[in-house]
Design a protein around this motif. Structure first.
Motif: not given
Lengths: 346, 275, 398
Positions: B190-219
């Protein structure tokens, strides 16, 4: 005895019943707090150690442990005697240092910071940029969100456009903004073509409110998407009937907006503003690259530059001041908002 | 107000806003295909949109030939994707638990503690963390970068997912219990299918944040740069054309992802449980 | 099945063994073109001679200290030889990150200029080898400085006049110095102070006062981009002609002439102050990390980099001035004016003193620059205050 036993039993029951929940929640918190708690506390501690003493102390202690490591791993006897000499000297210095007047808890770093003109300027700039930014971003984001509640063709396309700046790394957006805000930059080219200025173009990076607005604009470009998202979410959570009631009476729609829609969106606005504030106070690349620390210092650039000069204690103090400012803002905002809520309920 | 006038005003404001938002991105792309003579013209001859000296693919050729593009691209892709997967797996269960907590104060406390790591300036925190990672032999590995990005990204994921799970009415869960399903089964069916849209949005935001990350990559990287790092390298040395090309490459997945993501955004996801 | 499996393992094992020839890890802060030259002309011979593989990584000058320190503290040193920007060497010595080279002086042969070696001695011990000296040159726009209306300034007075006249004629300042309040600014201030015969570590002697007074006067007619002009952006300002005259490092010629295709930019060495001409010697030095796992090979590579053959490649293929007389050579035609400017500027080059407290000097110099030059405060009073604080801090850093 029985009371304690009873409580113990209750705790066990509690654990047994919620084992699944505890299992699910632990990885997240252990991971985040495990890595960040130590550095945060080390920094806090460092900020209260006098910079000059702290630097010398750190160098000597790491030197000593370093020499010990080298002695253990060296094969060459000549080297070992050299190291042991070094060790003796360093140990001696450290003992003398510990006896000096400057050891121990002190506010000296904080005093020094507030005595520096540039730092006070930085605090002002940081607060000005954040508050101005929040206001402007709020107005623009809300307007765009309202626009997007209307149904029209190409809504998805437009939403994509609005959200795109979110995905661009800050250094990239900062650099592009320099091409736009330079003295011979494209913004001045636009004004020149429109006949608003002569060939002697305004210097957006000269400091003062002009630079503050420049930084706010460049920052807004990048962070607007998130705020718009949040406001759209808020607006869409309000039932359609309310929206319809607002758009029917033409002249009264502004009134309805302020008295009905805005209050209904309060939770979303709160989250948006707090999230934004936390990141806005820490603004770093934009003032550094667009305006330069000579004209527009902010607390983050100060922290970074002192860190680069190996003045870790001063840098920690500067970072702590920033954290305190953020916390003051967040808690006072929440206090004001919650108090109003309380009054409403009454 | 006249309906047509309203439509026209709406259209105009949309165009105005879009142009302001698009121009910097357009500029970036334009620089990557411009001849130097167009970019370094005297002020009075500069053009906002057009290149009088024509376009060139030379910068793109240089970027491709340097051999540095593909490794950086692959590294960024790999790291971003894994960070997203792990972040969702770690944060979703925790978010579900937080969403179902009755006591509002405790809920606030949990959510606030997620953001503690973001309240302190990054410079001071990134270094000790990097030392720790390095002593675990994680330097210059994708794993180290993934772990570091998780630290930055988990608060956001947790927060969005709390809102997502809150939007799923408790009554559905209770109905499922009444029908005899256990807790785990309810979660899956029940929960899993209903939460899929929200999980997708969160996943994409995370993906973007990691794609752009700079400071830790530098070190945490030595030999292989991520895309943002490689861009930083060129920006730092005045390689305006190379960095423009890299910046364009960084932006393309962003636009695609954003277009897909914005369809799934629903109201409940972004409330973070503050209702 | 089993047979193929074992054969596979054997193959992997042996290929690992064969490739298990030593790897030497080097780091430097160079542009793409420069790396190409190193990989094509410098590395292969050494790799062949010593049967090793060189793994070279680029670490920007500003990030090197942090990265090396992180590796050192985690006991996981991934770099053996550093081709290190000499902007601030003291922390490397202070934090024991580099090997003491006192025992290995014999690796430098007699041709190396002794003047380049002296400043690399900290606490009377040699900590670094010279790699390549570098110095800023004065870039100028040949369309504007046509020797008719405008002549390139050769003294402080001429510099002041030119700057003021340019501002009058063009409505805004067209000369810039590095005013970003970091190491860039310290370099320019060092040069002005040296041109006035002062000592930057004293900060309030006669030469320093003269220098700051001059900079304060000059600032009024400088380009507003001065506060954002560093070694990177200066090239852009010269290219889009926001400024017509400015000092910067020689790599600027690669960016301005080669990449940005500007044909109207050239360079000369330096102007002279009350005490003559003076420039600051920067450049790169060679360091070996203390925890390197390939110490012997690293020392051999350091010697290789200082050899006549390699230094000659630096000159002819990269336009870098050499550390030894016998490595001089011809540079490509388009680089000639810049190279000559560099060589002349080097003749008047001075080193920053190898003291431990350089970061304190850097801090107070920049604070003084901000207060005096940018904000126009009283020269003597401000310098006295900061000189006092500086001396106190330097005591702590001995």
């Amino acid at each position: 005895m029985d009371e304690i036993k009873k409580r113990g039993c209750e705790k066990m029951k509690y654990l047994k019943q919620y084992w699944l929940e505890i299992l699910m929640i632990t990885p997240l918190f252990v991971y985040i707090l495990g890595f960040t708690v130590m550095p945060v506390f080390t920094n806090l501690k460092n900020s209260f150690i006098d910079q000059r003493y702290g630097r010398r102390y750190d160098i000597l202690t790491s030197k000593i442990s370093d020499i010990k490591y080298d002695i253990k791993n060296s094969q060459n006897q000549e080297e070992i005697t050299e190291y042991e000499k070094e060790l003796a000297i360093a140990q001696n210095e450290l003992d003398n240092l510990k006896k000096s007047d400057y050891s121990g808890f002190t506010f000296e770093n904080y005093k020094k910071l507030f005595q520096t003109r540039d730092f006070r300027k930085g605090v002002f700039n940081t607060i000005a940029i954040t508050l101005t930014g929040l206001l402007i971003q709020f107005i623009i984001a809300m307007s765009i969100a309202l626009l997007l509640t209307n149904e029209f063709k190409g809504k998805g396309f437009f939403r994509t456009i609005v959200l795109t700046p979110l995905g661009i790394p800050t250094i990239v957006s900062a650099t592009i903004m320099t091409y736009i805000f330079d003295i011979s930059g494209y913004l001045n080219v636009l004004f020149y073509k429109l006949g608003l200025i002569s060939e002697i173009t305004p210097n957006w990076g000269q400091g003062g409110w002009l630079s503050i607005f420049m930084v706010v604009f460049a920052d807004t470009w990048k962070v607007l998407p998130l705020m718009v998202l949040l406001f759209i979410a808020g607006l869409e959570s309000i039932p359609k009937s309310v929206h319809e009631a607002c758009s029917i009476d033409g002249s009264k729609s502004w009134y309805k907006f302020f008295t009905i829609i805005l209050p209904l969106m309060k939770p979303h606005i709160t989250i948006a503003l707090i999230l934004r504030a936390i990141d806005a106070f820490r603004i770093f690349e934009l003032p550094l690259i667009l305006a330069g620390t000579a004209t527009t210092p902010v607390i983050s650039t100060f922290t970074y530059m002192e860190y680069d000069r190996q003045n870790y204690n001063l840098s920690a103090a500067s970072g702590t001041i920033l954290t305190i400012i953020i916390l003051i803002f967040v808690f006072s905002y929440l206090y004001v908002v919650e108090r109003e809520k309380g009054e409403e309920k009454a | 107000m006249n309906k047509n006038l309203k439509k026209i005003l709406l259209g105009l404001s949309l165009i105005f806003i879009s142009s302001i938002i698009i121009y910097p991105i357009f500029l970036m792309f334009r620089i990557s295909v411009s001849n130097p003579s167009d970019i370094f013209k005297p002020f009075t001859e500069k053009s906002l949109f057009f290149n009088s000296d024509g376009l060139t693919m030379e910068h793109w050729k240089n970027v491709y030939n340097s051999g540095l593009l593909l490794p950086a691209l692959i590294k960024s892709l790999l790291v971003a994707t894994f960070v997203t997967l792990i972040a969702v797996i770690v944060a979703a269960p925790a978010a579900y638990v937080i969403a179902r907590i009755g006591n509002k104060k405790i809920k606030y406390l949990f959510i606030v503690s997620l953001f503690i790591s973001r309240v302190f300036p990054e410079v001071a925190i990134a270094l000790p963390i990097s030392v720790r990672f390095l002593s675990w032999n994680l330097i210059d590995t994708n794993l180290g970068l993934i772990l570091a990005h998780l630290i930055r990204v988990l608060p956001y994921v947790g927060w969005i997912l709390v809102g997502t799970f809150e939007a799923i009415p408790k009554s559905l869960e209770e109905a499922s219990f009444v029908d005899g399903a256990g807790r785990v089964k309810t979660l899956i069916n029940i929960i899993f299918p209903l939460s899929l849209p929200g999980v997708s949005v969160a996943a994409m935001l995370v993906w973007l944040e990691s794609w752009n990350e700079f400071t830790y990559a530098l070190y945490l990287t030595v030999t292989e740069n991520t895309l943002p790092l490689q861009t930083y390298y060129y920006i730092n040395r005045g390689g305006i054309f190379n960095s423009a090309a890299y910046a364009t490459i960084i932006t393309v997945p962003v636009i695609i992802m954003t277009f897909v993501m914005q369809r799934y955004i629903k109201s409940g996801m972004l409330s973070g449980g503050v209702k | 099945m089993k047979k193929t499996f074992f054969f596979f393992i054997f193959f992997i094992f042996t290929s690992l063994l064969i490739n298990g020839a030593q790897t030497l890890n080097i780091s430097a802060s160079l542009g793409e073109e420069e790396w190409k030259v190193l990989r094509e002309y410098v590395f292969p011979d050494f790799e062949k001679k010593h049967d090793c593989r060189i793994r070279a990584v680029n670490i920007e000058a500003g990030d090197t200290l942090k990265k090396i320190e992180i590796m050192h503290r985690a006991n996981n040193m991934g770099i053996d030889v550093l081709f290190l920007d000499n902007m601030n060497l003291a922390p490397y010595v202070e934090k024991r990150l580099v090997l003491t080279l006192e025992r290995f002086r014999n690796l430098m042969d007699n041709e190396v200029y002794p003047a380049l070696v002296e400043p690399l001695e900290f606490n009377d011990m040699l900590m670094f080898f010279p790699g390549r000296p570098n110095v800023q040159i004065t870039y100028y726009n040949t369309d504007v400085f046509d020797d008719i209306k405008y002549k390139i300034p050769t003294t402080w007075d001429e510099l002041l006049k030119v700057s003021e006249n340019l501002k009058k004629d063009f409505g805004t300042g067209k000369v810039a110095i590095h005013g970003t309040l970091d190491a860039n600014t310290t370099t320019q201030v060092f040069e002005f102070i040296a041109q006035a015969g002062g000592d930057i570590t004293v900060l309030n002697d006669e030469g320093c006062v003269k220098a700051f007074e001059f900079m304060q006067k000059l600032y009024k007619s400088l380009s507003p981009e001065t506060t954002r002009a560093n070694w990177n952006t200066t090239n852009r300002y010269l290219s889009d002609e926001t400024i017509y005259l400015g000092r910067n490092w020689p790599f600027g010629m690669n960016v301005i002439v080669d990449q940005n295709k500007k044909q109207n930019i050239s360079a000369y060495s330096i102007w002279q102050g009350p005490a003559g001409k003076a420039t600051m010697i920067g450049g790169d030095v060679i360091a070996i990390t203390r925890r390197s796992k390939n110490q012997e090979l690293s020392l051999k590579f350091a010697q290789y980099l200082m050899s006549q053959k390699v230094q000659n490649i630096f000159v002819t293929k990269l336009g870098w001035p050499p550390i030894r007389e016998d490595a001089m050579g011809e540079v490509p035609d388009w680089q000639k004016p810049f190279f000559e400017a560099v060589l002349e500027a080097l003749e008047y080059g001075e080193y920053r003193p190898p003291i431990m407290g350089w970061s304190a000097v850097d801090r107070y110099v920049n604070m003084a620059f901000k207060d005096i030059v940018i904000d126009g405060m009283d020269v003597k009073k401000t310098l006295d205050k900061y000189a006092n604080d500086l001396q106190e801090e330097l005591e702590w850093m001995k």
